[in-house]
Enzyme design. Structure first.
Site, PDB file in Angstrom:
ATOM      1  N   ASN A 150       0.772  -1.251   0.000  1.00  0.00           N
ATOM      2  CA  ASN A 150       0.000   0.000   0.000  1.00  0.00           C
ATOM      3  C   ASN A 150       0.797   1.291   0.000  1.00  0.00           C
ATOM      4  O   ASN A 150       0.242   2.342  -0.316  1.00  0.00           O
ATOM      5  CB  ASN A 150      -1.020   0.002   1.149  1.00  0.00           C
ATOM      6  N   LYS A 173      12.339  -6.928  -0.498  1.00  0.00           N
ATOM      7  CA  LYS A 173      11.322  -7.677  -1.232  1.00  0.00           C
ATOM      8  C   LYS A 173      10.110  -6.786  -1.386  1.00  0.00           C
ATOM      9  O   LYS A 173       9.361  -6.568  -0.426  1.00  0.00           O
ATOM     10  CB  LYS A 173      10.937  -8.972  -0.505  1.00  0.00           C
ATOM     11  N   GLY A 226       3.426  -5.514   7.250  1.00  0.00           N
ATOM     12  CA  GLY A 226       2.381  -6.265   6.559  1.00  0.00           C
ATOM     13  C   GLY A 226       1.320  -6.697   7.555  1.00  0.00           C
ATOM     14  O   GLY A 226       1.200  -6.126   8.643  1.00  0.00           O
ATOM     15  N   GLY A 227       0.581  -7.723   7.186  1.00  0.00           N
ATOM     16  CA  GLY A 227      -0.517  -8.173   8.032  1.00  0.00           C
ATOM     17  C   GLY A 227      -0.066  -9.154   9.116  1.00  0.00           C
ATOM     18  O   GLY A 227       0.989  -9.780   8.991  1.00  0.00           O
ATOM     19  N   GLU A 248       5.886  -4.352  11.873  1.00  0.00           N
ATOM     20  CA  GLU A 248       4.915  -3.243  11.791  1.00  0.00           C
ATOM     21  C   GLU A 248       3.668  -3.841  11.169  1.00  0.00           C
ATOM     22  O   GLU A 248       3.659  -4.141   9.971  1.00  0.00           O
ATOM     23  CB  GLU A 248       5.444  -2.132  10.870  1.00  0.00           C
ATOM     24  N   LEU A 249       2.622  -4.035  11.951  1.00  0.00           N
ATOM     25  CA  LEU A 249       1.488  -4.829  11.455  1.00  0.00           C
ATOM     26  C   LEU A 249       0.224  -3.988  11.278  1.00  0.00           C
ATOM     27  O   LEU A 249       0.297  -2.777  11.124  1.00  0.00           O
ATOM     28  CB  LEU A 249       1.274  -6.015  12.393  1.00  0.00           C
ATOM     29  N   CYS A 282      -2.714   1.553   7.103  1.00  0.00           N
ATOM     30  CA  CYS A 282      -2.630   0.798   8.362  1.00  0.00           C
ATOM     31  C   CYS A 282      -3.161   1.606   9.534  1.00  0.00           C
ATOM     32  O   CYS A 282      -3.586   1.051  10.533  1.00  0.00           O
ATOM     33  CB  CYS A 282      -1.198   0.356   8.613  1.00  0.00           C
ATOM     34  N   GLU A 381      -9.943  -5.622  10.415  1.00  0.00           N
ATOM     35  CA  GLU A 381      -9.268  -4.615   9.600  1.00  0.00           C
ATOM     36  C   GLU A 381      -9.732  -4.807   8.162  1.00  0.00           C
ATOM     37  O   GLU A 381      -9.536  -5.870   7.570  1.00  0.00           O
ATOM     38  CB  GLU A 381      -7.743  -4.767   9.674  1.00  0.00           C
TER      39      GLU A 381
HETATM   40  P1  NAD Z   1       0.711  -9.014   3.595  1.00  0.00           P
HETATM   41  O1  NAD Z   1       1.040  -9.376   4.989  1.00  0.00           O
HETATM   42  O2  NAD Z   1      -0.192  -9.870   2.804  1.00  0.00           O
HETATM   43  O3  NAD Z   1       2.068  -8.917   2.711  1.00  0.00           O
HETATM   44  C1  NAD Z   1       3.181  -8.151   3.144  1.00  0.00           C
HETATM   45  C2  NAD Z   1       4.450  -8.689   2.474  1.00  0.00           C
HETATM   46  O4  NAD Z   1       4.757  -9.971   3.013  1.00  0.00           O
HETATM   47  C3  NAD Z   1       4.321  -8.867   0.965  1.00  0.00           C
HETATM   48  O5  NAD Z   1       5.525  -8.423   0.358  1.00  0.00           O
HETATM   49  C4  NAD Z   1       4.158 -10.379   0.824  1.00  0.00           C
HETATM   50  O6  NAD Z   1       4.584 -10.888  -0.407  1.00  0.00           O
HETATM   51  C5  NAD Z   1       5.058 -10.857   1.943  1.00  0.00           C
HETATM   52  N1  NAD Z   1       4.806 -12.248   2.342  1.00  0.00           N
HETATM   53  C6  NAD Z   1       3.680 -12.980   2.228  1.00  0.00           C
HETATM   54  N2  NAD Z   1       3.867 -14.221   2.726  1.00  0.00           N
HETATM   55  C7  NAD Z   1       5.146 -14.284   3.181  1.00  0.00           C
HETATM   56  C8  NAD Z   1       5.937 -15.284   3.807  1.00  0.00           C
HETATM   57  N3  NAD Z   1       5.447 -16.505   4.061  1.00  0.00           N
HETATM   58  N4  NAD Z   1       7.206 -14.989   4.145  1.00  0.00           N
HETATM   59  C9  NAD Z   1       7.700 -13.763   3.914  1.00  0.00           C
HETATM   60  N5  NAD Z   1       7.015 -12.765   3.300  1.00  0.00           N
HETATM   61  C10 NAD Z   1       5.743 -13.015   2.939  1.00  0.00           C
HETATM   62  O7  NAD Z   1       0.166  -7.513   3.649  1.00  0.00           O
HETATM   63  P2  NAD Z   1      -0.531  -6.635   2.484  1.00  0.00           P
HETATM   64  O8  NAD Z   1      -1.877  -7.174   2.177  1.00  0.00           O
HETATM   65  O9  NAD Z   1       0.436  -6.429   1.359  1.00  0.00           O
HETATM   66  O10 NAD Z   1      -0.662  -5.227   3.240  1.00  0.00           O
HETATM   67  C11 NAD Z   1      -1.693  -4.926   4.102  1.00  0.00           C
HETATM   68  C12 NAD Z   1      -1.311  -5.131   5.554  1.00  0.00           C
HETATM   69  O11 NAD Z   1      -0.140  -4.382   5.876  1.00  0.00           O
HETATM   70  C13 NAD Z   1      -2.405  -4.614   6.476  1.00  0.00           C
HETATM   71  O12 NAD Z   1      -2.596  -5.485   7.550  1.00  0.00           O
HETATM   72  C14 NAD Z   1      -1.837  -3.282   6.953  1.00  0.00           C
HETATM   73  O13 NAD Z   1      -2.371  -2.811   8.158  1.00  0.00           O
HETATM   74  C15 NAD Z   1      -0.394  -3.602   7.051  1.00  0.00           C
HETATM   75  N6  NAD Z   1       0.404  -2.362   7.066  1.00  0.00           N
HETATM   76  C16 NAD Z   1       1.029  -1.996   8.223  1.00  0.00           C
HETATM   77  C17 NAD Z   1       1.751  -0.806   8.272  1.00  0.00           C
HETATM   78  C18 NAD Z   1       2.473  -0.366   9.528  1.00  0.00           C
HETATM   79  O14 NAD Z   1       3.376   0.437   9.432  1.00  0.00           O
HETATM   80  N7  NAD Z   1       2.113  -0.835  10.699  1.00  0.00           N
HETATM   81  C19 NAD Z   1       1.828   0.000   7.136  1.00  0.00           C
HETATM   82  C20 NAD Z   1       1.159  -0.406   5.981  1.00  0.00           C
HETATM   83  C21 NAD Z   1       0.453  -1.599   5.960  1.00  0.00           C
END
Ligand code: NAD
Length: 489
Positions: A150, A173, A226-227, A248-249, A282, A381
């Site tokens: 995002n 990545k 990520g999530g 950072e989730l 997020c 979320e």
């Molecule tokens: P996601 O967790 O699906 O993916 C994040 C990253 O992890 C991607 O690059 C993905 O390819 C990678 N990934 C997936 N499986 C993996 C594995 N097994 N091993 C290693 N890497 C892997 O998240 P998304 O849908 O891209 O983004 C949305 C999420 O990110 C939401 O939950 C949002 O709140 C969060 N987010 C948090 C912040 C923060 O700063 N706290 C900022 C932005 C987004």
């Protein structure tokens, strides 16, 4: 169709496997990206590891590293419009927002450029005679930086900038969703003159790319955004290499509006916190708690503003809200809204795809009035422009409701009562509190959460230490040789 390439060891590579990306504004395939294989990840990590120990990078002074980061910042400013446009086409985020955000990303590189030669150890007042003991702060090693789709330029900057300032090397990545801007950014890294292997940029799927990277024995530090479900994989993967992990989730942040608040300011905060970036943030303030006396009035004001929002082509300057990034995301949002209405939520506005567009992942700005906190849309979320509004009577109740979430990233408080603003902010279990404002960020201000939002902090002074390890150095200053440990004196 545009073709993008991995950036490994200072070279641009086409790769052996590929995937295509859809423009979410029109559903058309517009780009092809390489999908990193296990071999690609291994080569990227080897390049980063080699650059860390065997090439010119370890001989760069901290001041030289700072100068390179500053140059990179300048290049980002020069190319901000192009970076923003690529992100818009790939992710559907508004061009006005992505361009401004791309330019602001440079400030993160400038900030850590300035900090590079201020990382220092200390001399310890040691409790033994004839010993001089001091510490240095050294780079941790190869950093695996993993970002969500995002805000990739921004969320990678909060990792790349401090990691490079401290002398680490990285494999970044990019998300498999909307990675285009990150590959343009790779060209800027190259142009800035970082030695080969210092920064490697790849993309691919969780399996194999993410797994191989985060469990790789040469990776010493994992910086993940990520999530929460993906975070569980990351933590498990890191049991293979014992890398230092930062997380950072997600979030489900509350915005509390007290009856004494400046209503216009509160409504602007709610709109910015939920309809900005189509709610795909997020820190979306998607649980809105409004004091009973003003509840109906504020709801009506949000509804009126939501109805005025121009939803459409994210490249058009008039547009105020673009599409969601993926169709899966749109369908999930529809499912949760339908379930929430069945559970008793009242749909005040939105809740559907806009009638005037027949293509793309568009969704109307939505407001649901919720009678209780157990309704799905209050707890989940959504990453979509959906507000769940709830009523409260007392300050105590507001705090309790705000804290009733698995997450704890951001929180907004709208009140004209200064004492209450401080009191409530102390009691909210979130990492960032905005009082009478919302969604402001800065390289100077630490960013991160509590609870399942992850406990790490990015940005600010302290974040740089997250990319260093302390080394302790003991030196004897005695004229005598070291004593034989088996001879008693
Ligand atoms: P996601 O967790 O699906 O993916 C994040 C990253 O992890 C991607 O690059 C993905 O390819 C990678 N990934 C997936 N499986 C993996 C594995 N097994 N091993 C290693 N890497 C892997 O998240 P998304 O849908 O891209 O983004 C949305 C999420 O990110 C939401 O939950 C949002 O709140 C969060 N987010 C948090 C912040 C923060 O700063 N706290 C900022 C932005 C987004």
């Amino acid at each position: 169709m545009q073709l993008f390439k991995h950036y490994i060891n200072g070279r641009f590579e086409t790769g052996s496997k590929f995937f295509e990306s859809l423009n979410p504004a029109n559903g058309e395939v517009w780009a092809r990206f390489p999908a990193a294989t296990e071999a690609d990840v291994n080569r990227a990590v080897d390049a980063a590891d080699h650059a860390l120990f065997n090439r010119e990078w370890p001989r760069y002074s901290a001041t030289q590293r700072g100068k390179l980061l500053r140059k990179l910042g300048d290049l980002i400013v020069q190319h901000a419009a192009e970076l923003g446009e690529l992100e818009t086409i790939d992710s559907g985020k508004l061009a006005t927002e992505t361009r401004a955000q791309s330019a602001y990303v440079a400030d993160y590189y400038y900030y850590y450029a300035g900090l590079a030669d201020k990382i220092q150890g200390e001399v310890l007042p040691i409790d033994k005679p004839d010993l001089h003991v001091y510490t240095t702060r050294e780079p941790i090693g190869v950093v695996a930086a993993i970002v969500p789709w995002n805000a990739q330029m921004f969320l990678s900057a909060t990792k790349i900038a401090p990691a490079l300032a401290a002398g680490n090397t990285l494999v970044v990545k990019a998300s498999e969703q909307a990675p285009a801007a990150m590959f343009k950014f790779a060209e800027l890294i190259h142009e800035a003159g970082f030695p080969p292997g210092v920064v490697n940029i790849i993309t691919g799927f969780g399996e194999p790319c993410g797994r191989v990277l985060t469990s790789h024995p040469k990776v010493a530090r994992i910086a993940f955004t990520g999530g929460p479900e993906t975070a569980k994989h990351i933590v498990r993967n890191s049991s293979e290499n014992f890398a230092h992990v930062s997380l950072e989730l997600g979030g489900k942040s509350p915005i509390i509006v007290f009856a004494d608040a400046d209503a216009e300011s509160a409504v602007n905060g709610i709109i910015a916190g939920n309809y900005g970036a189509s709610g795909q943030s997020c820190v979306a303030g998607s649980r809105v708690f409004i004091q009973s006396d003003i509840y109906d009035r504020v709801l009506q004001q949000i509804k009126a503003r939501a109805e005025e929002i121009i939803v459409g082509d994210p490249l058009d300057k008039q547009t105020q809200m673009g599409p969601l990034a993926t169709t899966a995301q749109l369908e999930r949002c529809e499912r949760v809204i339908a379930a929430s209405i069945e559970q008793g939520a009242e749909l005040i506005v939105g809740g559907r795809r806009p009638a005037h567009v027949t293509y793309g992942n568009y969704f109307e700005p939505t407001l649901l009035a919720c009678p209780n906190q157990s309704i799905d849309c209050v707890q989940t979320e959504l990453f979509a422009p959906v507000i769940s509004a709830l009523k409260f009577d007392t300050e105590e109740q507001a705090v309790e409701m705000a804290n009733n979430s698995a997450f704890g990233l951001g929180a907004g408080i709208f009140t004209e009562n200064l004492a209450r603003a401080h009191r409530v902010s102390q009691r909210i279990r979130s990492g960032i509190i905005w009082i009478n404002t919302y969604r402001a960020i800065s390289p100077i201000a630490p960013f991160g959460g509590f609870k399942q939002s992850g406990g790490s902090r990015e940005a600010g002074m302290d974040a740089i230490y997250e990319y260093t390890r302390t080394k302790t150095i003991w030196i004897s200053t005695s004229k005598e040789p070291m004593a034989n440990p088996f001879v008693m004196r």
